[in-house]
Design a protein around this motif. Structure first.
Motif, mmCIF file in Angstrom:
data_model
loop_
_atom_site.group_PDB
_atom_site.id
_atom_site.type_symbol
_atom_site.label_atom_id
_atom_site.label_comp_id
_atom_site.label_asym_id
_atom_site.label_seq_id
_atom_site.Cartn_x
_atom_site.Cartn_y
_atom_site.Cartn_z
ATOM 1 N N ARG A 1 2.001 9.314 -6.137
ATOM 2 C CA ARG A 1 1.762 10.908 -6.247
ATOM 3 C C ARG A 1 3.617 11.221 -6.956
ATOM 4 N N GLY B 1 0.694 -1.297 0.150
ATOM 5 C CA GLY B 1 0.299 -0.119 -0.076
ATOM 6 C C GLY B 1 0.648 0.977 -0.080
ATOM 7 N N GLY B 2 1.929 0.969 0.663
ATOM 8 C CA GLY B 2 2.935 2.305 0.924
ATOM 9 C C GLY B 2 3.374 2.203 -0.037
ATOM 10 N N TYR C 1 1.232 4.234 -2.961
ATOM 11 C CA TYR C 1 0.975 6.078 -2.798
ATOM 12 C C TYR C 1 2.051 6.455 -3.341
#
Length: 87
Positions: A84, A76-77, A80
């Motif tokens: 971005r 998930g990180g 993300y």
């Protein structure tokens, strides 16, 4: 003003020993021998790379099985961060 070059034995070079060759034979390897040696080296490298890739995959697989929540958090990180960065 010209500068003299050192002799081969002064710089650590050695003469090619041709005494064991048949008369009229050259010290240079045949093209087929070079190709065979390169083929063997490529096969060995391919086996090493395949083994390393399998080893990394097995390590990741066992880590995900042992700690699935941590693996999901990492995924998930990373997702993300990629989202971005691509905006």
């Amino acid at each position: 003003m010209t500068q003299e070059l050192p002799a081969a034995h002064e710089v650590g070079m050695h003469d090619v020993q041709t005494s064991k060759l048949a008369p009229g034979a050259s010290a240079a390897p045949e093209l087929g021998d070079v190709v065979d040696a390169l083929d063997e080296a490529a096969s060995s490298l391919k086996a090493v790379v395949r083994h390393q890739a399998r080893s990394v995959f097995d390590d990741v697989d066992s880590y995900v099985r042992d700690q699935p929540l941590v693996a999901l958090a990492i995924a998930g990180g990373v997702g993300y961060l990629i989202a971005r960065l691509t905006r």
